[in-house]
Design a protein around this motif. Structure first.
Motif, mmCIF file in Angstrom:
data_model
loop_
_atom_site.group_PDB
_atom_site.id
_atom_site.type_symbol
_atom_site.label_atom_id
_atom_site.label_comp_id
_atom_site.label_asym_id
_atom_site.label_seq_id
_atom_site.Cartn_x
_atom_site.Cartn_y
_atom_site.Cartn_z
ATOM 1 N N MET A 60 1.073 -1.131 -0.103
ATOM 2 C CA MET A 60 0.088 0.167 0.045
ATOM 3 C C MET A 60 0.978 1.142 0.005
ATOM 4 O O MET A 60 0.587 2.159 -0.736
ATOM 5 N N GLN A 61 1.778 1.230 0.991
ATOM 6 C CA GLN A 61 2.695 2.503 0.994
ATOM 7 C C GLN A 61 3.613 2.442 -0.249
ATOM 8 O O GLN A 61 3.809 3.764 -0.789
ATOM 9 N N GLN A 62 4.070 1.496 -0.838
ATOM 10 C CA GLN A 62 4.632 1.528 -2.251
ATOM 11 C C GLN A 62 3.775 2.204 -3.241
ATOM 12 O O GLN A 62 4.517 2.936 -3.804
ATOM 13 N N THR A 63 2.665 1.822 -3.104
ATOM 14 C CA THR A 63 1.625 2.260 -4.236
ATOM 15 C C THR A 63 1.682 3.766 -4.232
ATOM 16 O O THR A 63 1.669 4.781 -5.279
ATOM 17 N N MET A 64 1.145 4.320 -2.890
ATOM 18 C CA MET A 64 1.144 5.590 -2.593
ATOM 19 C C MET A 64 2.303 6.570 -2.990
ATOM 20 O O MET A 64 2.081 7.627 -3.626
ATOM 21 N N PHE A 65 3.566 6.137 -2.548
ATOM 22 C CA PHE A 65 4.735 6.854 -2.809
ATOM 23 C C PHE A 65 4.861 6.986 -4.295
ATOM 24 O O PHE A 65 5.156 8.076 -4.770
ATOM 25 N N PHE A 66 4.741 5.814 -5.110
ATOM 26 C CA PHE A 66 5.409 5.978 -6.511
ATOM 27 C C PHE A 66 3.931 6.629 -7.416
ATOM 28 O O PHE A 66 4.457 7.132 -8.669
ATOM 29 N N ILE A 67 2.995 6.584 -6.825
ATOM 30 C CA ILE A 67 1.786 7.431 -7.427
ATOM 31 C C ILE A 67 1.998 9.002 -7.293
ATOM 32 O O ILE A 67 1.986 9.478 -8.554
ATOM 33 N N LEU B 299 8.125 4.978 12.606
ATOM 34 C CA LEU B 299 7.728 6.374 12.030
ATOM 35 C C LEU B 299 7.564 6.637 10.575
ATOM 36 O O LEU B 299 6.742 6.941 9.950
ATOM 37 N N ILE B 300 8.865 6.063 10.071
ATOM 38 C CA ILE B 300 9.330 6.168 8.789
ATOM 39 C C ILE B 300 9.386 4.966 8.051
ATOM 40 O O ILE B 300 10.305 4.048 8.714
ATOM 41 N N SER B 301 8.917 4.555 6.612
ATOM 42 C CA SER B 301 9.393 3.414 6.206
ATOM 43 C C SER B 301 9.562 3.769 4.670
ATOM 44 O O SER B 301 8.963 4.325 3.905
ATOM 45 N N TRP B 302 10.724 3.715 4.375
ATOM 46 C CA TRP B 302 11.215 3.971 2.840
ATOM 47 C C TRP B 302 10.853 2.939 1.973
ATOM 48 O O TRP B 302 10.849 1.808 2.224
ATOM 49 N N PRO B 303 10.723 3.657 0.670
ATOM 50 C CA PRO B 303 10.235 2.505 -0.344
ATOM 51 C C PRO B 303 11.389 1.710 -0.843
ATOM 52 O O PRO B 303 12.654 1.900 -0.538
ATOM 53 N N SER B 304 10.979 0.572 -1.198
ATOM 54 C CA SER B 304 12.094 -0.464 -1.514
ATOM 55 C C SER B 304 11.862 -1.035 -3.014
ATOM 56 O O SER B 304 10.635 -0.529 -3.598
ATOM 57 N N LEU C 264 5.747 7.168 2.852
ATOM 58 C CA LEU C 264 7.062 7.272 3.820
ATOM 59 C C LEU C 264 6.378 7.180 5.234
ATOM 60 O O LEU C 264 7.146 6.802 6.289
ATOM 61 N N LEU C 265 5.093 7.429 5.334
ATOM 62 C CA LEU C 265 4.440 7.524 6.826
ATOM 63 C C LEU C 265 3.509 6.548 7.064
ATOM 64 O O LEU C 265 2.410 6.810 6.626
ATOM 65 N N PRO C 266 3.958 5.599 7.674
ATOM 66 C CA PRO C 266 2.933 4.300 7.703
ATOM 67 C C PRO C 266 1.732 4.689 8.570
ATOM 68 O O PRO C 266 0.637 4.475 8.133
ATOM 69 N N THR C 267 1.799 5.553 9.582
ATOM 70 C CA THR C 267 0.638 6.071 10.445
ATOM 71 C C THR C 267 -0.434 6.661 9.429
ATOM 72 O O THR C 267 -1.274 6.551 9.826
ATOM 73 N N VAL C 268 0.250 7.699 8.625
ATOM 74 C CA VAL C 268 -0.881 8.414 8.121
ATOM 75 C C VAL C 268 -1.427 7.565 6.888
ATOM 76 O O VAL C 268 -2.529 7.426 6.512
#
Length: 443
Positions: free
Chosen positions: A51-58, A224-229, A332-336
């Motif tokens: 999910m986070q990967q999708t949001m970041f790269f969109i 707090l922060i999770s970087w894309p991989s 980048l922000l898992p909480t949000v």
């Protein structure tokens, strides 16, 4: 239009508009990683990461497009064709003894190669020439079929089917959905807040769901922060079937790029240039490369953005660019990301309903500009009937056919547009001006 492409709205208006774009981007893409994760058997933490990967790269792909690509405020989002193929080939692969993750590894390579196809066509200047194939009859057929192909999911979601694992219509959810649609329509009729009708509809619906106790608790984040991989599914692997399907899909999606830009031009009262088409093609290739190296579903420009602009009368690029930076931060922000992913899907469908009707409106407007003689009726009617008819054929009916065949004939939108292109430019091709003059002299 309240604000054109290069207008700079006041700070408060820009912030609210950016927030609206972010919610539209999240609501239009949040379901895709959830569906893919379910089909591919991902664990909760893996699904959250996808999910986070999708949001970041969109956010990154859309920002590149509006900044140096086609320069329209047009979302790059998961392509319906791509995630449909993801699901179909996962099912076919399972019957062939392949693990779902192996299919994902092959898709990573296939999407990267499709990206190179887009980049090549754009750099050679071919995409600008391809747009001449998309006459009002073709683009109108595309938009009508797109709206029809979406209507089942929209109404199913608004009725509460699938919400909280329900397989039946939920009268309460359906009633609230009607209320949200009415709220959006009412706000659209006001001059002061019409640009934020979709945003207010989503927020109002979400608050009502919370009061009624229909919302799910937000899952806490571990960091707090999770970087894309890179390479979410693992090391890319070669599979002829998946790679060839990916290349064919990339070629077909050129039609989506062209028609989306045509529709966006109409929504913003501009005419896309050949240079814009080619730059858009190059950076659609870049977004496919990003999809390949990150492992998310392949991204393409979404025609939905034109519908949002038509609804809100806000075409300014500045709020859109702010929103895409915000999307990258969400990635980048898992909480949000977890919080926004908790938006009830019926609320998103209901708030976006009027925007989806704009897609149908674009198609009907294109048809109105066409002289409805026997030729036009045959071309348009045949394309629509074939496309809509295929949508009613059960997906399981195509599973025993080769993957490429099931992909082509199992997608009513794709098949309808291809039929329209063939009828318009090959079977019932109009004579050129020079040919008409030559026939006149001969007579």
């Amino acid at each position: 239009m309240k604000y054109g492409l290069y207008d700079r709205p006041p700070v408060g208006t820009s912030i609210l508009s950016a927030l609206q774009w972010m919610i539209v981007a999240v609501s239009s893409s949040v379901a895709v990683p959830l569906m893919i994760g379910d089909v591919y058997g991902l664990q909760a933490d893996e699904m959250s990461h996808l999910m986070q990967q999708t949001m970041f790269f969109i956010g990154l792909a859309s920002l590149l497009q509006v900044w140096i690509g086609h320069r329209y405020p047009m979302l790059e989002g998961p392509a319906g064709l791509w995630w449909g193929i993801f699901i179909i080939l996962a099912q076919l692969g399972a019957s062939a003894g392949l693990q779902p993750r192996e299919i994902g590894q092959s898709f990573q390579l296939g999407m990267a190669l499709a990206g190179l196809l887009f980049i090549g066509f754009g750099m050679l200047g071919w995409i600008g020439k391809l747009q001449r194939w998309f006459t009002p009859l073709v683009s109108g057929t595309y938009m009508i079929l797109l709206a029809i192909s979406l209507c089942s999911n929209i109404l199913t979601g608004m009725l509460g089917i699938g919400f909280q694992h329900s397989k039946e219509v939920q009268p309460g959810v359906a009633l609230v959905s009607v209320g949200i649609v009415a709220l959006v329509v009412w706000i659209m009729r006001t001059k002061r807040f019409s640009s934020f009708a979709v945003l207010f509809g989503m927020v109002g619906g979400w608050v009502l769901y919370a009061v009624l106790g229909w919302t799910e608790p937000v899952r806490p984040a571990d960091q707090l922060i999770s970087w894309p991989s890179f390479f979410f599914w693992g090391t890319p692997r070669w599979d002829w079937g998946v790679v060839l399907t990916s290349m064919l899909t990339g070629f077909v999606l050129l039609t989506n790029l062209v028609t989306s830009m045509v529709v966006m031009g109409k929504a913003t009262n501009t005419v896309p240039t050949d240079s814009q088409y080619n730059r858009g093609g190059v950076f659609t290739g870049v977004s496919h490369l990003l999809s390949g190296v990150s492992g998310v579903v392949g991204m393409i420009p979404l025609s939905l953005a034109a519908a949002v602009i038509q609804t809100t009368r806000m075409a300014s690029r500045l709020p859109f660019m702010l929103a895409m930076v915000g999307m990258m931060l969400i990635g980048l922000l898992p909480t949000v990301a977890h919080f926004l992913a908790a938006l009830p899907t019926p609320v998103a469908y209901a708030a976006m309903f009027i925007s989806y009707t704009q897609l149908l409106g674009f198609g009907l407007k294109d048809y109105v500009t066409v002289k409805m003689d026997d030729r036009a009726i045959t071309v348009g009617g045949s394309s629509l009937l074939i496309g809509i008819g295929v949508m009613f054929v059960p997906a399981a009916a195509w599973q025993k056919l080769p993957a490429l065949v099931s992909f082509l004939f199992g997608n009513g939108l794709l098949l309808g547009v291809i039929v329209c292109l063939l009828l318009e430019h090959v079977v019932f091709r109009k004579p050129t001006d020079s040919q008409t003059q030559k026939d006149g002299h001969a007579a």
